[in-house]
Design an enzyme around this catalytic site. Structure first.
Site, PDB file in Angstrom:
ATOM      1  N   VAL A 195     -45.517 -18.515 -56.849  1.00  0.00           N
ATOM      2  CA  VAL A 195     -45.841 -17.391 -55.967  1.00  0.00           C
ATOM      3  C   VAL A 195     -46.212 -16.157 -56.785  1.00  0.00           C
ATOM      4  CG1 VAL A 195     -44.998 -15.874 -54.137  1.00  0.00           C
ATOM      5  CG2 VAL A 195     -44.357 -18.285 -54.136  1.00  0.00           C
ATOM      6  N   CYS A 196     -45.445 -15.893 -57.825  1.00  0.00           N
ATOM      7  CA  CYS A 196     -45.714 -14.725 -58.668  1.00  0.00           C
ATOM      8  C   CYS A 196     -47.095 -14.803 -59.313  1.00  0.00           C
ATOM      9  CB  CYS A 196     -44.650 -14.606 -59.755  1.00  0.00           C
ATOM     10  SG  CYS A 196     -42.971 -14.374 -59.134  1.00  0.00           S
ATOM     11  N   THR A 197     -47.492 -15.994 -59.712  1.00  0.00           N
ATOM     12  CA  THR A 197     -48.807 -16.169 -60.340  1.00  0.00           C
ATOM     13  C   THR A 197     -49.912 -15.751 -59.377  1.00  0.00           C
ATOM     14  OG1 THR A 197     -47.958 -17.961 -61.722  1.00  0.00           O
ATOM     15  CG2 THR A 197     -50.337 -17.852 -61.434  1.00  0.00           C
TER      16      THR A 197
END
Length: 211
Positions: free
Chosen positions: A44-46
């Site tokens: 998700v962070c990517t």
């Protein structure tokens, strides 16, 4: 600790992908969108950091700087940036702070140990040029953020700043604003000589200023 709206955002100094950051100095006379992400090399962070990178110019046109933070090291941030670029098409192009000791995460209330005892949650702060906190959002680690919503609220804050206006549900740039209830009809005539539309005595719509 959790920051409340109107409080001065605490100053701090941390290493980042662009060198040492002294926060108040970095902010200068800009607005700042300061956000935490749980951990490098996570899915998700990517996607999120790539989206912020792709849309950096939209924040810049609003006199706004981006600043990210996670518990990982600067070296990990730089290695991970290659993945962010591969997935999202744009490498991280704003400072990403390294906070392995959770110093700033705890200062800003980004660390919620009952949600996850090892990483930060997805916090967002909009901070104005006077260093005051104007918006706080907290997402769980499992849910990605909506960049459009962050920009929408930023537009609302900048539009209404010092104007005795508010914005209605689902407002977006170009829509009518609301005359603040604290403004009498008599004063509203001076502020809005073109008139307004009254839906209720306390709900008066007026075209939003163009600048």
């Amino acid at each position: 600790m959790s920051l409340q709206l109107g409080e001065i955002a605490p100053d701090f100094t941390l290493d980042s992908t662009e060198g040492k950051i002294h926060f108040h100095e970095y902010a200068g006379d800009h607005w700042v969108v300061f956000f935490s992400h749980p951990k490098d090399f996570t899915p998700v962070c990517t996607t999120e950091l790539g989206a912020f990178a792709r849309r950096k110019n939209e924040f810049e046109t609003r006199n706004t700087r981006l600043l990210g933070l996670s518990v990982d090291s600067v070296e990990d941030h730089k290695r991970w940036s290659r993945d962010v670029e591969d997935v999202g098409g744009t490498a991280i192009n704003y400072p990403l702070l390294a906070d392995p000791d959770l110093e700033v995460a705890k200062l800003y209330g980004m660390f919620h140990p009952k949600a996850d005892p090892k990483v930060t949650v997805r916090s967002v702060f909009i901070i104005d040029p006077n260093k005051k906190v104007r918006l706080t959002l907290t997402y769980p680690p499992s849910a990605g953020r909506n960049i459009d919503e962050i920009l929408r609220v930023l537009d609302s804050l900048q539009l209404t700043e010092g104007r005795k206006l508010t914005t209605p549900v689902d407002w977006k740039p170009g829509d009518d604003a609301i005359i603040a209830p604290s403004v009498s009809d008599e004063d509203a005539k001076t502020l809005h000589p073109g008139g307004w539309k009254t839906l209720k005595s306390y709900l008066r719509l007026v075209p939003a200023p163009k600048n």
